[in-house]
Design an enzyme around this catalytic site. Structure first.
Site, short mmCIF file in Angstrom:
data_model
loop_
_atom_site.label_atom_id
_atom_site.label_comp_id
_atom_site.label_asym_id
_atom_site.label_seq_id
_atom_site.Cartn_x
_atom_site.Cartn_y
_atom_site.Cartn_z
N TRP A 145 -1.85 -12.45 -0.69
CA TRP A 145 -2.26 -11.14 0.09
C TRP A 145 -3.56 -11.50 0.73
O TRP A 145 -3.79 -10.88 1.81
CB TRP A 145 -2.47 -10.05 -1.05
CG TRP A 145 -3.25 -8.74 -0.34
CD1 TRP A 145 -2.59 -7.84 0.13
CD2 TRP A 145 -4.24 -8.24 -0.39
NE1 TRP A 145 -3.32 -6.67 0.67
CE2 TRP A 145 -4.51 -7.14 0.39
CE3 TRP A 145 -5.66 -9.03 -0.63
CZ2 TRP A 145 -5.87 -6.59 0.59
CZ3 TRP A 145 -6.95 -8.24 -0.26
CH2 TRP A 145 -7.00 -7.11 0.30
N HIS A 146 -4.58 -12.34 0.05
CA HIS A 146 -5.77 -12.61 0.56
C HIS A 146 -5.67 -13.41 1.89
O HIS A 146 -6.53 -13.44 2.79
CB HIS A 146 -6.92 -13.33 -0.40
CG HIS A 146 -7.26 -12.54 -1.39
ND1 HIS A 146 -6.72 -12.04 -2.41
CD2 HIS A 146 -8.67 -11.88 -1.21
CE1 HIS A 146 -7.35 -11.17 -3.28
NE2 HIS A 146 -8.40 -11.03 -2.44
N GLY A 147 -4.52 -14.17 2.04
CA GLY A 147 -4.58 -14.86 3.27
C GLY A 147 -3.65 -16.02 3.31
O GLY A 147 -3.15 -16.11 2.22
N PHE A 155 -8.69 -10.40 5.74
CA PHE A 155 -7.64 -10.20 4.85
C PHE A 155 -6.81 -9.03 5.24
O PHE A 155 -5.84 -8.90 5.44
CB PHE A 155 -7.82 -10.09 3.16
CG PHE A 155 -8.89 -11.34 3.04
CD1 PHE A 155 -8.61 -12.56 3.30
CD2 PHE A 155 -9.95 -11.19 2.07
CE1 PHE A 155 -9.56 -13.57 2.83
CE2 PHE A 155 -10.96 -12.08 1.95
CZ PHE A 155 -10.50 -13.35 2.18
N GLY A 171 -1.14 -11.64 -5.62
CA GLY A 171 -2.48 -11.15 -5.19
C GLY A 171 -3.25 -12.08 -4.36
O GLY A 171 -4.20 -11.86 -3.55
#
Lengths: 478, 314
Positions: A322-324, A478, A319
């Site tokens: 996933w943001h970057g 993102f 997770g």
């Protein structure tokens, strides 16, 4: 095209005007065309990329759903997922992995010429690939039926209100709404307008104004005093929340006025008092996606506590990533995973603590406020990690808070605190009422006088004190 | 439908009315741009000398001290693009015009509106002079369509409270000059360095060809009309000159000199003039009111008088 731009205002007027006069089939076609224009306004080349994903999923869909055996279904599920993951990994993580591998090899004494590509990150790629993958998963679980028409499936992936920054709608939730005829009622229209107005208020008045407090502190080259850093972190906590929740609410409202039901992505997250509750309230579409398609398939909490901790940690790490493509996001994910594990591990202790406080008959409000205060600061620590540009900056900022708290110029710090209050008081007031009444739409059930008061305050603050310029939504990256 | 119309009337219409009232009221408020237009057009046919440029000449050249009827048409952050618009629009209606002082400084040729935080000024030129936008990047900016957003919330509410009877043009004289008092304020080296560092964020070397073309076009239009253009760089504080990027400075001076030479016009560079002391400046690069008197007298004596003599030998 940004929601908070004049182009979008004209765009939605035209799209909605057409939407109201067209039949269901043509509504879908028009929405698909509008979504392509909306997305193509950033970079038309990336439409092709999106349609590669759409086509692969569409072609694999019936082969997954109508497969004679699970092996064949699994094979086509793997193909569909691979196409999406390859697109996501290449565009989002390729350079990250190559540069880290190069560093690792050079640390081991091996010199290699780093070969990184000049890759532009397609906007919203993490959102639409996750949404597309949910289709393949739901087909495999036989929770949706593959649509007959390619254009209908394409609309499911590209539907513009939630295309570039979510909420990530699962196929089982959105696809049936694409396929069946939708109704637009006055009540839905009013509710949609409420969400749009509230979303704009969160984005343009709260988030964009707070950005002016946050950015100078996080982009400063020299260390700042602890109080300034702490205030900037508080401001960022509200900025990122209102930026993202604002987008989600506008998306929800736009969907609503067209007869779509888009899920609520944020449910008063800062009223959470523990990490489990927080993740049920924050970015609900992503956390439920990770729960349904990653945490539960990994075994969830069904195979003992140790396995549960592993699954929690892994899910939150992914997770975070996933943001970057950055180690600070990985660290943030690890931190959130650690909070969840610590909470789960300490659950028996919490129960004992609760029974003890029950015996001491402490006022429940006071206890709740203490828990809220404590957990909010744990979340803020996460936001510091999330917003920082490097590990070094995290360290420098934490050191400022712990060792050099008081600023030389205290007046400036008070002014910053006053500015944060100015930009958040109305949000906090409304959210307290939403929480107290357990109803995010309580305004719609109030008297015309209260509704008018709400509408006037939102409009006037937006018109007179909405941030200048059109600031991009944070979650687009993102 | 009736229900919807009622909701609109209660929740939205009063706000729309208020916005309409304020936008209309703000239109009547005098600002530096609307006032500049009025002042310029009042005696348009009589002006003999015109001064163009950014805030340096706006605060630095007092037309009242020039030995001919002159008007200062410069404004804060006015680029060569807008200088060109003024020349193209107004010189055909200025029969008495003999000379135009084109002020160029360190930033003029590398000036890039796309990088400038003051891009909103182009909306004033569009609204009050009808000039096109310098950059299409800002074509959809909300400030282009709303004076409330252009002036900002606090200023708008202050003006509305006084029923739009106030004005926002505090400093401009009738000849277009904006004197600045408080000499010596912010002229030290660290302030100068800060100022130059800020200017560098708005400068872009790839803008040089575009701005040079604007300058050449201005010169061509003026010569076609028989008006003499003259290029001038105003004095700046010593701290400012020390903070400048020498390569950029050299490039700027070479380009201006080349344009002057190829057009057969004169270029007078007062940037390093030793006759100006710290007290002459308001800040790092702007002359204070006494410095402006000092400079305008020099400019009049050394540039404008000899120039006017050539146009009128008698």
């Amino acid at each position: 095209m940004l929601f908070n731009s004049t182009q979008f205002f004209l765009f939605i007027l035209i799209v909605y005007g057409l939407y109201l006069i067209l039949s269901h089939r043509w509504q879908n076609r028009m929405l698909l065309a509008a979504s392509c224009i909306f997305y193509g306004a950033w970079d038309v080349r990336f439409l092709l990329l999106m349609f590669i994903s759409i086509t692969a999923d569409y072609l694999c869909g019936p082969r997954i759903y109508y497969a004679k055996d699970r092996q064949t279904a699994k094979l086509f599920l793997s193909i569909a997922l691979t196409v999406n993951l390859v697109i996501l990994l290449f565009f989002k993580y390729c350079n990250f992995f190559v540069s880290n591998l190069t560093s690792l090899l050079s640390y081991c004494g091996l010199t290699v010429n780093p070969y990184t590509l000049d890759i532009v990150l397609p906007i919203g790629i993490s959102f639409y690939t996750f949404q597309a993958m949910s289709y393949s998963f739901d087909l495999y679980r036989r929770e949706v039926i593959p649509p007959a028409r390619y254009l209908d499936y394409a609309l499911f992936v590209t539907y513009f209100p939630q295309l570039v920054a979510g909420p990530i709608m699962k196929a089982r939730d959105l696809l049936p709404q694409v396929l069946k005829e939708r109704t637009v009622t006055v009540e839905k229209f009013k509710e949609g307008c409420f969400w749009i107005l509230w979303g704009f208020f969160q984005k343009v008045y709260v988030a964009d104004n707070l950005a002016g407090i946050v950015e100078p502190v996080f982009s400063a080259t020299s260390p700042r005093d602890g109080l300034t850093v702490l205030l900037a972190v508080y401001a960022f906590a509200f900025q990122i929340y209102c930026d993202f929740a604002g987008y989600s609410n506008i998306a929800k409202g736009l969907g609503k006025i067209m007869g779509f039901d888009i899920i609520t992505n944020f449910n008063l997250p800062y009223f959470a008092t523990n990490p489990v509750e927080f993740w049920k309230r924050w970015h609900i579409s992503l956390s439920s996606w990770l729960r349904d398609y990653l945490y539960i398939p990994l075994g969830g909490n069904r195979q003992g506590r140790l396995r549960m901790f592993r699954n929690l940690g892994l899910t939150m790490l992914i997770g975070g990533l996933w943001h970057g493509a950055s180690w600070t996001f990985v660290l943030w994910g690890a931190y959130q995973g650690a909070l969840l594990i610590a909470y789960r591990a300490g659950e028996p202790l919490w129960h004992k603590f609760r029974s003890l406080t029950g015996r001491l008959s402490l006022p429940s409000g006071l206890l709740y406020a203490a828990k809220l205060f404590f957990f909010f600061h744990l979340i803020c620590l996460g936001w510091l990690v999330f917003r920082a540009q490097s590990f070094e900056q995290i360290f420098v900022m934490l050191r400022s808070i712990l060792t050099g708290f008081l600023p030389v110029n205290q007046q400036a710090a008070w002014q910053t605190a006053a500015a944060i209050l100015q930009f958040t008081w109305f949000l906090v007031l409304i959210e307290i009422m939403q929480y107290h009444l357990d109803d995010l739409k309580f305004i719609l059930r109030q008297s015309p006088l209260v509704k008018a008061g709400f509408s006037y305050i939102c409009f006037l603050l937006l018109i007179f004190y909405g941030a200048e310029g059109t600031r991009q939504f944070i979650y687009f990256q993102f | 439908m009736k229900n919807l119309a009622k909701s609109f009337l209660i929740y939205v219409f009063p706000i729309l009315l208020l916005v309409l009232w304020i936008e209309t009221g703000l239109l009547a408020v005098r600002n530096s741009y609307s006032q500049k237009k009025i002042l310029l057009e009042q005696h348009l046919a009589e002006h003999e000398v015109l001064i163009l440029g950014n805030s340096l000449p706006w605060h630095g050249i007092n037309p009242g001290l020039i030995s001919a009827r002159a008007f200062n048409l410069s404004m804060v952050s006015q680029s060569l693009f807008y200088d060109l618009q003024f020349i193209a629009r107004y010189t055909p209606r200025m029969p008495a015009l003999k000379a135009v002082v084109l002020c160029v400084d360190y930033t003029s040729l590398e000036d890039d509106i796309n990088l400038s935080p003051e891009y909103w000024r182009s909306f004033f030129y569009e609204r009050f002079f009808g000039f096109p936008l310098e950059s299409e990047k800002f074509a959809w900016d909300i400030m282009r369509f709303s004076l409330i957003k252009l002036y900002g919330g606090d200023e708008t509410l202050r003006l509305a409270r006084n029923l739009f009877r106030d004005h926002l043009d505090y400093e401009q004289l009738e000849n277009g000059f904006a004197p600045r008092i408080n000499p010596g304020y912010l002229t030290n080296e660290s302030e100068a360095r800060k100022r130059v560092n800020f200017l560098h964020t708005c400068m872009n070397s790839s803008a040089i060809p575009r701005n040079s073309a604007h300058l050449r076009e201005i010169i061509r239009l003026l010569r076609a009309k028989g008006v003499i253009p003259v290029l001038v760089s105003l004095p700046v504080s010593s701290g400012y000159t020390l903070a400048l990027d020498q390569k950029k400075l050299q490039k700027m001076q070479e380009t201006i000199q080349t344009i002057a030479t190829e057009s057969g016009i004169s270029y007078h560079n007062y940037m390093f003039d030793q006759r100006f002391a710290t007290e002459d400046f308001f800040d790092a690069d702007h002359l204070a009111v006494n410095g402006a008197i000092h400079f305008t007298n020099i400019l009049n004596l050394e540039v404008i008088k000899p120039l006017l003599k050539t146009t009128n030998p008698d």
